[in-house]
Structure formats: C-alpha cells, structure tokens
Design an enzyme around this catalytic site. Structure first.
Site, PDB file in Angstrom:
ATOM      1  N   CYS A   2       0.840  -1.189   0.000  1.00 35.31           N
ATOM      2  CA  CYS A   2       0.000   0.000   0.000  1.00 35.31           C
ATOM      3  C   CYS A   2       0.880   1.245   0.000  1.00 35.31           C
ATOM      4  O   CYS A   2       1.873   1.314   0.715  1.00 35.31           O
ATOM      5  CB  CYS A   2      -0.936   0.087   1.192  1.00 35.31           C
ATOM      6  SG  CYS A   2      -2.075  -1.289   1.292  1.00 35.31           S
ATOM      7  N   ARG A  27       4.256  -0.299  -4.666  1.00 33.39           N
ATOM      8  CA  ARG A  27       3.956  -0.825  -3.329  1.00 33.39           C
ATOM      9  C   ARG A  27       2.663  -1.640  -3.298  1.00 33.39           C
ATOM     10  O   ARG A  27       2.367  -2.292  -2.293  1.00 33.39           O
ATOM     11  CB  ARG A  27       3.823   0.326  -2.331  1.00 33.39           C
ATOM     12  CG  ARG A  27       5.086   1.129  -2.156  1.00 33.39           C
ATOM     13  CD  ARG A  27       4.841   2.284  -1.205  1.00 33.39           C
ATOM     14  NE  ARG A  27       4.534   1.817   0.123  1.00 33.39           N
ATOM     15  CZ  ARG A  27       5.433   1.572   1.067  1.00 33.39           C
ATOM     16  NH1 ARG A  27       6.707   1.760   0.817  1.00 33.39           N
ATOM     17  NH2 ARG A  27       5.072   1.165   2.253  1.00 33.39           N
ATOM     18  N   TRP A  73      -2.482  -2.879  -1.665  1.00 35.00           N
ATOM     19  CA  TRP A  73      -2.103  -4.287  -1.805  1.00 35.00           C
ATOM     20  C   TRP A  73      -2.937  -5.006  -0.762  1.00 35.00           C
ATOM     21  O   TRP A  73      -2.730  -4.827   0.442  1.00 35.00           O
ATOM     22  CB  TRP A  73      -0.604  -4.453  -1.548  1.00 35.00           C
ATOM     23  CG  TRP A  73      -0.119  -5.839  -1.797  1.00 35.00           C
ATOM     24  CD1 TRP A  73       0.317  -6.339  -2.991  1.00 35.00           C
ATOM     25  CD2 TRP A  73      -0.001  -6.898  -0.846  1.00 35.00           C
ATOM     26  NE1 TRP A  73       0.674  -7.657  -2.838  1.00 35.00           N
ATOM     27  CE2 TRP A  73       0.502  -8.039  -1.535  1.00 35.00           C
ATOM     28  CE3 TRP A  73      -0.272  -7.038   0.505  1.00 35.00           C
ATOM     29  CZ2 TRP A  73       0.738  -9.259  -0.917  1.00 35.00           C
ATOM     30  CZ3 TRP A  73      -0.037  -8.260   1.141  1.00 35.00           C
ATOM     31  CH2 TRP A  73       0.465  -9.350   0.423  1.00 35.00           C
ATOM     32  N   ASN A  99      -2.065   2.169   5.674  1.00 33.42           N
ATOM     33  CA  ASN A  99      -1.130   1.138   5.222  1.00 33.42           C
ATOM     34  C   ASN A  99      -0.716   0.358   6.465  1.00 33.42           C
ATOM     35  O   ASN A  99      -0.236   0.954   7.423  1.00 33.42           O
ATOM     36  CB  ASN A  99       0.066   1.833   4.548  1.00 33.42           C
ATOM     37  CG  ASN A  99       1.272   0.917   4.359  1.00 33.42           C
ATOM     38  OD1 ASN A  99       2.390   1.378   4.360  1.00 33.42           O
ATOM     39  ND2 ASN A  99       1.059  -0.353   4.192  1.00 33.42           N
ATOM     40  N   GLY A 100      -0.917  -0.966   6.424  1.00 38.56           N
ATOM     41  CA  GLY A 100      -0.541  -1.780   7.590  1.00 38.56           C
ATOM     42  C   GLY A 100      -1.639  -2.783   7.894  1.00 38.56           C
ATOM     43  O   GLY A 100      -2.512  -3.032   7.057  1.00 38.56           O
ATOM     44  N   GLU A 485      18.336 -17.371  -6.850  1.00 37.73           N
ATOM     45  CA  GLU A 485      17.914 -16.045  -7.294  1.00 37.73           C
ATOM     46  C   GLU A 485      17.392 -16.096  -8.731  1.00 37.73           C
ATOM     47  O   GLU A 485      16.381 -15.464  -9.055  1.00 37.73           O
ATOM     48  CB  GLU A 485      19.095 -15.062  -7.134  1.00 37.73           C
ATOM     49  CG  GLU A 485      18.860 -13.648  -7.607  1.00 37.73           C
ATOM     50  CD  GLU A 485      17.670 -12.945  -6.943  1.00 37.73           C
ATOM     51  OE1 GLU A 485      17.107 -13.458  -5.966  1.00 37.73           O
ATOM     52  OE2 GLU A 485      17.306 -11.871  -7.456  1.00 37.73           O
ATOM     53  N   LYS A 489      13.592 -15.017  -9.804  1.00 32.21           N
ATOM     54  CA  LYS A 489      13.306 -13.976 -10.802  1.00 32.21           C
ATOM     55  C   LYS A 489      12.329 -14.485 -11.843  1.00 32.21           C
ATOM     56  O   LYS A 489      11.398 -13.791 -12.223  1.00 32.21           O
ATOM     57  CB  LYS A 489      14.579 -13.515 -11.546  1.00 32.21           C
ATOM     58  CG  LYS A 489      15.556 -12.619 -10.828  1.00 32.21           C
ATOM     59  CD  LYS A 489      15.054 -11.239 -10.523  1.00 32.21           C
ATOM     60  CE  LYS A 489      14.306 -11.195  -9.215  1.00 32.21           C
ATOM     61  NZ  LYS A 489      15.002 -10.921  -8.020  1.00 32.21           N
ATOM     62  N   GLU A 492       8.697 -14.984 -10.321  1.00 32.88           N
ATOM     63  CA  GLU A 492       7.904 -13.818  -9.936  1.00 32.88           C
ATOM     64  C   GLU A 492       7.458 -12.983 -11.109  1.00 32.88           C
ATOM     65  O   GLU A 492       6.400 -12.377 -11.053  1.00 32.88           O
ATOM     66  CB  GLU A 492       8.595 -12.975  -8.859  1.00 32.88           C
ATOM     67  CG  GLU A 492       9.905 -12.379  -9.260  1.00 32.88           C
ATOM     68  CD  GLU A 492      10.602 -11.667  -8.104  1.00 32.88           C
ATOM     69  OE1 GLU A 492       9.951 -11.276  -7.144  1.00 32.88           O
ATOM     70  OE2 GLU A 492      11.828 -11.511  -8.197  1.00 32.88           O
ATOM     71  N   HIS A 508      19.439 -36.206  -5.320  1.00 30.14           N
ATOM     72  CA  HIS A 508      18.653 -36.625  -4.154  1.00 30.14           C
ATOM     73  C   HIS A 508      17.166 -36.330  -4.341  1.00 30.14           C
ATOM     74  O   HIS A 508      16.445 -36.191  -3.360  1.00 30.14           O
ATOM     75  CB  HIS A 508      19.197 -35.949  -2.897  1.00 30.14           C
ATOM     76  CG  HIS A 508      20.641 -36.274  -2.665  1.00 30.14           C
ATOM     77  ND1 HIS A 508      21.045 -37.472  -2.140  1.00 30.14           N
ATOM     78  CD2 HIS A 508      21.763 -35.573  -2.965  1.00 30.14           C
ATOM     79  CE1 HIS A 508      22.381 -37.496  -2.091  1.00 30.14           C
ATOM     80  NE2 HIS A 508      22.828 -36.351  -2.585  1.00 30.14           N
ATOM     81  N   LYS A 607       6.410  -4.239  -3.799  1.00 32.69           N
ATOM     82  CA  LYS A 607       7.847  -4.017  -3.607  1.00 32.69           C
ATOM     83  C   LYS A 607       8.253  -4.077  -2.133  1.00 32.69           C
ATOM     84  O   LYS A 607       9.263  -4.663  -1.794  1.00 32.69           O
ATOM     85  CB  LYS A 607       8.211  -2.667  -4.224  1.00 32.69           C
ATOM     86  CG  LYS A 607       9.689  -2.374  -4.229  1.00 32.69           C
ATOM     87  CD  LYS A 607      10.374  -3.018  -5.404  1.00 32.69           C
ATOM     88  CE  LYS A 607      11.862  -2.808  -5.400  1.00 32.69           C
ATOM     89  NZ  LYS A 607      12.535  -3.963  -6.025  1.00 32.69           N
TER      90      LYS A 607
HETATM   91  C1  F6R Z   1      12.317 -10.417  -5.234  1.00 35.32           C
HETATM   92  C2  F6R Z   1      12.022  -9.395  -4.272  1.00 35.32           C
HETATM   93  C3  F6R Z   1      11.659  -9.808  -2.887  1.00 35.32           C
HETATM   94  C4  F6R Z   1      12.430  -8.940  -1.885  1.00 35.32           C
HETATM   95  C5  F6R Z   1      11.964  -9.234  -0.448  1.00 35.32           C
HETATM   96  C6  F6R Z   1      12.759  -8.458   0.563  1.00 35.32           C
HETATM   97  O1  F6R Z   1      12.662  -9.870  -6.461  1.00 35.32           O
HETATM   98  O2  F6R Z   1      12.060  -8.239  -4.571  1.00 35.32           O
HETATM   99  O3  F6R Z   1      11.897 -11.159  -2.667  1.00 35.32           O
HETATM  100  O4  F6R Z   1      13.788  -9.194  -2.027  1.00 35.32           O
HETATM  101  O5  F6R Z   1      10.606  -8.912  -0.330  1.00 35.32           O
HETATM  102  O6  F6R Z   1      12.623  -7.098   0.367  1.00 35.32           O
HETATM  103  P1  F6R Z   1      13.644  -6.065   0.994  1.00 35.32           P
HETATM  104  O7  F6R Z   1      14.966  -6.311   0.377  1.00 35.32           O
HETATM  105  O8  F6R Z   1      13.089  -4.729   0.614  1.00 35.32           O
HETATM  106  O9  F6R Z   1      13.648  -6.312   2.458  1.00 35.32           O
END
Ligand code: F6R
Length: 612
Positions: A2, A27, A73, A99-100, A485, A489, A492, A508, A607
């Site tokens: 949010c 957000r 969100w 927000n929260g 990673e 990527k 997501e 395994h 984000k």
């Molecule tokens: C993946 C991604 C998330 C963040 C995670 C932690 O691309 O963006 O997995 O890495 O939500 O977020 P931060 O780094 O902001 O604590």
C-alpha cells in the site's frame, strides 16, 4: 504494501496525489482511491491500477487544495471498489487512508457493530475511521485527539492520514511500523509512504517515527506529538534523491533500466570504500563497529527473498575469506523461533526497501537479546536504516521494478567489502591475496558491462523457452545462491514454476523431474567446483534434459555438452555471483515480456512487504 499520499496547501491537490500514487504503485496495485476536500469531502475509488482511477474521475469534481490518496495491496478483503481506500466515516465527514494491518480489528469491529456502526467494506482499516468518529462524537474532542485515543486502542501496524470536512485546515497523520514521510514545501506539505512522490516539490523532509502523530496545517504549521501527547521537535532532513532516478529514461521497463544500471550501481556501492593504491577497504557507516565485527563469535544474516539470497552469498564470502562462522536466517522464521543469541553475535540485516516487516521484527528481537545489528539497506532514511545500530547504504539508487535486480548485486558488493575488510583485519588472508582481490573487485563494474553485451544471446534463448512450464536452476558453491535467485526472478515475473538447487543435490530428488521438456540452467563458471558441475551437467544430459549453461568466456568443454551457453568474463570465484546473476535477470525479463506479463508490477506482489 500500500502506498499513501497526502497534500495540503494552496495548489490543486489532485494532480499531486495522482502523480504520487503512480510513483508509489510499486507498493501495491490492486485498487486506488482519492479523497478531496473542497467544502464537500469527495471520495473516488476503483479496483485495478491507478490508471483505472484516472479514467473513473474524468468528468468528476476533482477540485480541492487538500486531499489524501491510496494504492492498495490487499490483506483483509479482496481487491474491489468497496475495499479500496479511502474509507469514509458513516456521516461521510471524515476519511482515512491506511497502510498496515490492524491485528485487533475484529474485536474493535464487534464493539462498533454493537454500537450501531455499519461497515461497508471487508477491510481491517475501516474500524479506524468509525472509531475516530465514535470518539469524536462521544468525547467531544478534536480530530487529532480522537486519532490519538484511537491509536492507543489499536494493536498492529499503521501509517494513516485522516482528513475531515469539519476541520478543513489540517491533515492528521500517524505511524507505527509502516513508513511515513512529510515533505515541507513552501507553505505547503506533502505526505507519502516514501520520498519518491515528494522529491519533485521539496528536498526537506521529516521521517515520522513510530508512535508519532503529526497535525499538518494549511497555515504552514507542523505539530508532532507522541501517542502519549508528548511534543516532539520535527527533525528535518535533506533528500539526496533525484527526479531522473525515478524515470525510465528510454527503457521499456524499470526492470530493464535497473539491470543495465548495474555497472554504475556496483561502482557507486564501491565508491569511497575501496582504495586499491592504499590497499584499503573502508566502510564508514560501520567504522565504529569494525572491532565488534572482527571479534564476532558468529555473524547472523537476516533478510527475506532476494536479500536473503544476497545474504547466502555473504555466508560463503565471510566464511571463505574472513573465517567467521555465519548463519543466514529467513527473518520470518528467526523472529518466531527460539534461537540462541549471544551479545557477542553481530547481526547483519539486509533489505532493499528497509521496510520489510519480518526483517524489522527480527532486528528488534536480536537487539532485545543484546546483539549488535548492522544494516545493509538501499533506501536512505528507511526504518531499517534508522533502527539498526549502524550500517552501510548500498547506493544502488531507487529500485522501482518489483523484481529486485540492481539491489541484489549492490548488497553482494557490500558483503564482499565487509568480508574483505574483516579478512584483512583478522589476517585470515595474506596481504598479497588481499591486494589481488581488491584489484579484481575494482574491475568488476567493467566486467558487468561486458556481461550485459550477451543480452542478445540470452534473448534468443528466452524465445526458445518462453512456453516452458518448469525450469530448474543449478549451481554450486558461490553459485548456489545465484541458482536460487535466478529461479525466483523467473517465477515472480513470468509465472513459470522454477526451482533453484545446489547442483549436487539434484541426485537426491529433483533428477526425477528431468526429461526432454525440462530446461536446466547451470551456473558453471571455470572456478572451484567446475569439474564437479560438469559431471552434473552430464547427468542431466544423459536423461535428455535441455541445458542452458552460464560459462566462463573461452570455455570449450561445456559448450560441447550444453544446448545453449552464455559467456561471462573470467573472475575470482568469490566475485562470480556479481556476473553470473546478470544473464539470469535478462533471461527472466525477456521470457516475461514474451509472455506479455507485467514485468514491473507482477501479479500479487508488492515491492515493500510491510506486513508479515
Ligand atoms: C524479489 C524481491 C523480494 C524482496 C523481499 C525483501 O525480487 O524483490 O523477494 O527481495 O521482499 O525485500 P527487501 O529487500 O526490501 O527487504
């Protein structure tokens, strides 16, 4: 999670609020809404992106020099028009954006229902506005007092802004757990979840602290008090952010821009911290804690998602060259398990946003047990940057694409510097090795630039696999976290199921998945475990798996067995993640674009994960 925006002053509020929502859309983008005060208090809200809201308000009265706006969100209540914020009080005199999460909302809601209040939405947030309204009516207090009394009854996290038709000279904002920034303009004020909506109007900001309530007045007055009604003097800080950092600058997506920024962002992470001529690695932000780090019995890294993957690279780095025992913990697990923490442990919290709720809770827990907590954050002034004992900013610049790219390589860069700094001070590597490593590290941004040149090859590979249903990513040693990673990527942003594994673990279990339809991405540079990884590739090949391999330039052996290869420049094993991650970012980007996915705003994600 949010995004909230507010404006009070002499300008028309709507254009400022909408632009602010566009900046904060990363957000959350389930629904958006705005409340404008111009004699009447008008609320317009719509499910979907901010653009839907803009279409919806065409032909509507959007005048007013004060207002609040929200991009959501969803946590409680599905994303629809009704659950969108702002929420009105029953009399439609007061409105709130939030927000929260209000954890005790159902108790509060039952009480309000008993008192005859009718709820229109399924959100937890709506209880706040009815409670404020109820307190104003029963206790005959002003808006700020009613907000204070309300917040003293609330359990959970919040950043709120409240607007009232009956007190048209002010906005009341408050925070606990979720971020809120107030921009001080020229006789006017801007409020937002982060500084991005504010920077084009003013560089002077106040970051609200937990349990603070701000009464922001049209006459230029800003009054900050705690929920216990103690007066606080606003601490005004200067923003370092630039407007150009928030624009796509010719790239089709923010994610692509951010991938291509990496030679620059890694350079910025190194700037002023690495001096090859003097043989120095210096992290000014944690200088006072250097000794603590050097003497640490154990280093515990806490983070979530991509930042956790960076932490895993950190474990390999710190144990490999600094010879300190390291544990890497998911913040969400650490905060709820009964872990053993000693005062001699040093925690490193890694977070791009600096607002991740689980990471914040894990930091607070570690601090309550007497441990020192250092931060590695990207967002300047963020909660984690402020609550940690000390820290190093990554200086990657704003990351707007929801999938983290340049923040990851910047985090790994800082961890590399930390490992080198500790290794030198502890004498765990020789002076000549240290010198060789820092010389190589200084050249990494150029090697990243060179890696980016393989993007056409990667795009062609993406074309072949855009309809794949599953992917496996395998790597060993420093490249195991890179495999995780790479898989994250792809998942997501393209919604393709992908798994990352240590290559040797394949036998395994996951090997059962291998057939001619399973693309397997191997990260197979010519370093340490090269021969072993080659054997793992052979094992997949003999089961008809399709192999895409990230190899060191000039490699001929793997080229003979892999179906597709992408070259990265030769470097030390410990620096490979900074290069090998890049083609994986590009691969997932192109596959997502080819599948018509929303690259910068993938479904269901946000984000900053400011709720647990
Ligand atoms: C993946 C991604 C998330 C963040 C995670 C932690 O691309 O963006 O997995 O890495 O939500 O977020 P931060 O780094 O902001 O604590």
């Amino acid at each position: 999670m949010c995004g909230i925006v507010g404006y009070i002053g002499e300008k028309q509020a709507y254009p400022i609020l909408i632009k602010g929502l566009q900046r904060l859309e990363y957000r959350g983008y389930d629904s958006a809404g705005v409340a404008l005060l111009n004699g009447d208090l008008n609320i317009y809200k719509k499910s979907g992106k901010v653009a839907e809201l803009e279409n919806f308000v065409k032909e509507k009265d959007i005048s007013g020099t004060m207002g609040v706006a929200h991009t959501r969100w969803a946590t409680h209540g599905e994303p629809n028009d009704i659950n969108a914020h702002p929420h009105f009080s029953q009399s439609k005199d007061i409105a709130i954006i939030h927000n929260g999460i209000i954890e005790n909302y159902s108790v509060l809601k039952d009480e309000l229902l008993n008192r005859g209040y009718k709820f229109t939405s399924n959100t937890d947030s709506e209880v706040l506005i009815h409670l404020i309204d109820d307190i104003q009516k029963n206790e005959k207090v002003n808006l700020a007092q009613a907000v204070r009394i309300t917040l003293n009854q609330v359990i959970g996290a919040y950043a709120i802004v409240v607007i009232s038709k009956n007190e048209p000279d002010k906005l009341v904002a408050a925070k606990k757990g979720s971020p809120l920034v107030i921009g001080i303009g020229n006789g006017d004020f801007y409020i937002a979840s982060d500084a991005t909506p504010i920077v084009e109007y003013t560089k002077n900001v106040v970051y609200l602290n937990d349990y603070e309530i701000a009464v922001i007045k049209k006459n230029g007055n800003l009054d900050i008090r705690t929920t216990k009604n103690e007066k606080h003097t606003p601490y005004i800080q200067k923003l370092e952010l630039n407007l150009s950092q928030l624009q796509k600058e010719g790239f089709e997506h923010f994610m692509l821009k951010e991938i291509y920024e990496q030679p620059r962002s890694i350079k910025d992470s190194l700037r002023g911290r690495l001096n090859v001529n003097k043989g120095l690695v210096f992290l000014g932000g944690i200088a006072d804690y250097e000794q603590k780090l050097i003497n640490a019995e154990k280093i515990v890294i806490i983070a979530c998602g991509t930042s956790w993957h960076a932490g895993l690279v950190g474990e390999y780095l710190l144990e490999d060259i600094a010879r300190v025992p390291v544990e890497v913990e998911y913040a969400s697990e650490f905060r709820y398990r009964n872990s053993v923490v000693s005062e001699n442990d040093v925690f490193i919290a890694i977070s791009q946003s600096g607002e991740t709720a689980d990471t914040i809770a894990a930091i607070e827990l570690a601090q309550s047990k007497g441990a020192t907590v250092l931060g590695i954050c990207n967002v300047v002034g963020s909660t984690i940057a402020r609550i940690t004992d000390a820290g190093s900013y990554t200086h990657a610049g704003p990351e707007i694409g929801v999938a983290s790219t340049k923040a990851f390589t910047a985090q790994v860069t800082i961890l590399t510097l930390m490992a080198l700094m500790i290794a030198k001070k502890r004498g765990s590597i020789s002076t000549s090795k240290f010198h060789q490593l820092i010389t190589e590290l200084e050249g990494i941004p150029d090697k990243v630039e060179k890696t980016l040149k393989a993007s056409n090859i990667v795009e062609a590979i993406a074309e072949k696999f855009k309809y794949a249903k599953n992917f496996l990513y395998l790597g060993r040693g420093y490249n195991f976290p890179v495999a995780l990673e790479g898989a994250l990527k792809l998942k997501e942003i393209s919604y393709i199921h992908a798994e990352g594994y240590p290559a040797a673990e394949m036998k395994h279990g996951p090997i059962a998945l291998i057939d001619e339809n399973m693309p397997v991405v191997f990260i197979a540079p010519k370093t340490g475990l090269y021969e072993k990884v080659k054997s793992n590739i052979e094992e997949v090949k003999s089961r008809k798996g399709v192999i895409i391999a990230i190899v060191t330039e000039g490699d001929t052996d793997i080229k003979k067995i892999a179906d597709y290869t992408v070259e990265i420049p030769q470097t030390e094993a410990m620096f490979v993640p900074l290069l090998s991650t890049i083609p994986l970012q590009i691969l997932s980007y192109h596959i997502a674009v080819m599948r018509n996915c929303n690259v910068d705003q993938p479904r269901n994600l946000a984000k900053s994960v400011t709720v647990e």
